[in-house]
Scaffold this motif. Structure first.
Motif, PDB file in Angstrom:
ATOM      1  N   TYR A 318      -3.727   2.937  14.571  1.00 35.55           N
ATOM      2  CA  TYR A 318      -2.832   4.003  15.475  1.00 35.55           C
ATOM      3  C   TYR A 318      -2.167   4.693  14.438  1.00 35.55           C
ATOM      4  CZ  TYR A 318      -4.446   2.122  19.699  1.00 35.55           C
ATOM      5  OH  TYR A 318      -5.280   1.479  20.689  1.00 35.55           O
ATOM      6  N   GLU A 319      -1.782   6.088  14.408  1.00 33.56           N
ATOM      7  CA  GLU A 319      -1.013   6.860  13.424  1.00 33.56           C
ATOM      8  C   GLU A 319      -0.051   6.349  13.104  1.00 33.56           C
ATOM      9  OE1 GLU A 319      -0.839  10.823  15.453  1.00 33.56           O
ATOM     10  OE2 GLU A 319       0.120   9.849  16.969  1.00 33.56           O
ATOM     11  N   VAL A 320       0.773   5.646  14.057  1.00 38.88           N
ATOM     12  CA  VAL A 320       2.156   5.200  13.570  1.00 38.88           C
ATOM     13  C   VAL A 320       2.168   4.319  12.579  1.00 38.88           C
ATOM     14  CG1 VAL A 320       2.323   3.636  15.614  1.00 38.88           C
ATOM     15  CG2 VAL A 320       4.217   4.588  14.579  1.00 38.88           C
ATOM     16  N   ALA A 321       0.893   3.659  12.325  1.00 36.56           N
ATOM     17  CA  ALA A 321       0.720   2.649  11.131  1.00 36.56           C
ATOM     18  C   ALA A 321       1.184   3.040   9.715  1.00 36.56           C
ATOM     19  CB  ALA A 321      -0.675   2.224  11.131  1.00 36.56           C
ATOM     20  N   GLU A 322       1.264   4.436   9.722  1.00 34.03           N
ATOM     21  CA  GLU A 322       1.689   5.094   8.461  1.00 34.03           C
ATOM     22  C   GLU A 322       3.291   4.935   8.282  1.00 34.03           C
ATOM     23  OE1 GLU A 322       0.481   9.058   7.824  1.00 34.03           O
ATOM     24  OE2 GLU A 322      -1.184   8.862   9.108  1.00 34.03           O
ATOM     25  N   CYS A 323       4.013   4.504   9.531  1.00 35.50           N
ATOM     26  CA  CYS A 323       5.379   4.685   9.267  1.00 35.50           C
ATOM     27  C   CYS A 323       5.865   3.102   8.842  1.00 35.50           C
ATOM     28  CB  CYS A 323       5.908   4.659  10.661  1.00 35.50           C
ATOM     29  SG  CYS A 323       6.037   6.223  11.368  1.00 35.50           S
ATOM     30  N   PRO A 324       6.801   3.256   7.462  1.00 35.87           N
ATOM     31  CA  PRO A 324       6.901   2.172   6.632  1.00 35.87           C
ATOM     32  C   PRO A 324       7.799   0.865   7.662  1.00 35.87           C
ATOM     33  CG  PRO A 324       8.270   3.808   6.068  1.00 35.87           C
ATOM     34  CD  PRO A 324       7.358   4.395   7.100  1.00 35.87           C
TER      35      PRO A 324
END
Length: 368
Positions: A318-324
């Motif tokens: 999911y796109e939120v996987a980009e958040c550290p």
């Protein structure tokens, strides 16, 4: 170069600057992790690709602890690796370099094939030798030699290990630059974006149910704790709003306010759909169960890396996987600070600011 690695992980060492014991114990523990993960990676091969990633992570964590050890002992990590490579067991191979100050590089390789079992045993012995009060330079060099042999025996790429460890440690311990963070709906029209600023009213009725209001309109369903142990879960929507404000992600909030990204079918189906909503709800419930054991993170300034790592597994794809991980930590701690106030006051206002990536609490108005 390894000096670049040391510069990249600067600031990620949260252990006492003069404490050797935590670093040595951490290093020893990671070597044990290498033994387990490397063997599984080689034994299972392509049948379980996750073991390769696990082995790379263990080698990276070991390198991190070793760098911390060298720093405390006053040795250069790069010098230790250079001296270890001069041992007779290695050969130097010339290769083209993409480093801007030179056209050639040297790659060090064991002269003979490496038996993984033997390499791992020797690495374990070398790690044990470091457990003294103040390891000698020769012990550090010997450890690196066996570390490189084990890495070669496990058929792993050192540069991949280094890069992955930089991403992991910086993501876990350093607050990211705001400009580097993703904004998942900035290219959509306003009616398909999570609101840049929002105030959500949460009120509890005499029945014990909580109600949400956004722009004076009731949203969602009334909630109770749904458990015999009254733990305040009826106020858990605050976590979804924290996700929206700080991570710029919340399929649940999009569904509540009916602002899904329907203009792009793949976003609507893959990022804002029922499965994404279930993932966020499930993740929120799982974190809540951990938080409940820790007094809902009261007086805590950090979240365990194990929890943050599991969150990464939850949201993979999911796109939120980009958040550290560090941003997740902030969203969790800030969300639970609001939750505790909301629970104690039996309601209040949730105020989110996506531009500042903040969320705050305001008490309900006094009754007339």
């Amino acid at each position: 170069m390894l000096r670049d690695y040391v510069a990249a992980i600067d600031g990620t060492d949260v252990l006492g600057s003069n404490d050797l014991e935590p670093v040595l114990l951490g290093l020893y523990g990671e070597v044990g992790g290498i033994m387990s993960a490397a063997k599984k990676h080689v034994r299972e091969g392509a049948a379980f690709p996750g073991f390769r990633k696990a082995a790379e992570e263990e080698f990276g964590d070991t390198l991190w602890y070793f760098a911390a050890l060298c720093q405390r002992l006053g040795f250069s990590l790069e010098d230790i690796f250079t001296e270890a490579s001069r041992a007779s067991a290695y050969k130097h191979v010339a290769a083209a370099s993409d480093y801007s100050h030179g056209a050639m590089a040297q790659i060090i390789l064991p002269k003979e094939s490496v038996q993984l079992d033997s390499a791992l045993f020797e690495l374990g012995r070398a790690a044990t030798a470091l457990l003294g009060a103040a390891p000698a330079k020769e012990d550090l060099i010997r450890f690196v030699g066996h570390y490189l042999e084990a890495l070669h025996g496990a058929e792993l790429n050192f540069s991949t290990v280094v890069r992955a460890n930089i991403r992991k440690t910086r993501g876990a311990f350093l607050l990211p630059e705001p400009s580097s963070l993703p904004d998942f709906d900035k290219d959509f029209e306003a009616e398909e974006q999570l609101p840049r600023r929002f105030r959500i009213k949460v009120s509890q009725r005499a029945s014990g149910r909580t109600y949400l209001q956004w722009n004076d309109v009731f949203i969602g369903d009334p909630l109770t704790d749904n458990i015999a142990d009254r733990d305040g879960y009826r106020f858990h929507d605050v976590f979804h709003f924290a996700h929206a404000a700080i991570l710029h992600w919340s399929p649940v909030m999009r569904a509540l306010i009916k602002q899904k990204r329907k203009s792009k079918r793949d976003y609507d189906e893959e990022q804002d759909s029922g499965r994404a909503i279930v993932v966020e709800e499930g993740l929120t419930a799982w974190i809540f169960s951990r938080a409940k054991e820790l007094n809902f993170f009261e007086n805590q300034s950090r979240i365990s890396f194990g929890v943050l790592k599991t969150i990464g597994d939850f949201v993979a794809g999911y796109e939120v996987a980009e958040c550290p991980p560090k941003l997740w930590e902030r969203a969790i701690l800030d969300g639970y600070a609001i939750f505790r106030q909301m629970r104690d006051a039996q309601g209040g206002w949730i105020v989110g600011d996506r531009e500042a990536r903040t969320i705050s609490y305001e008490p309900l108005e006094e009754p007339v």
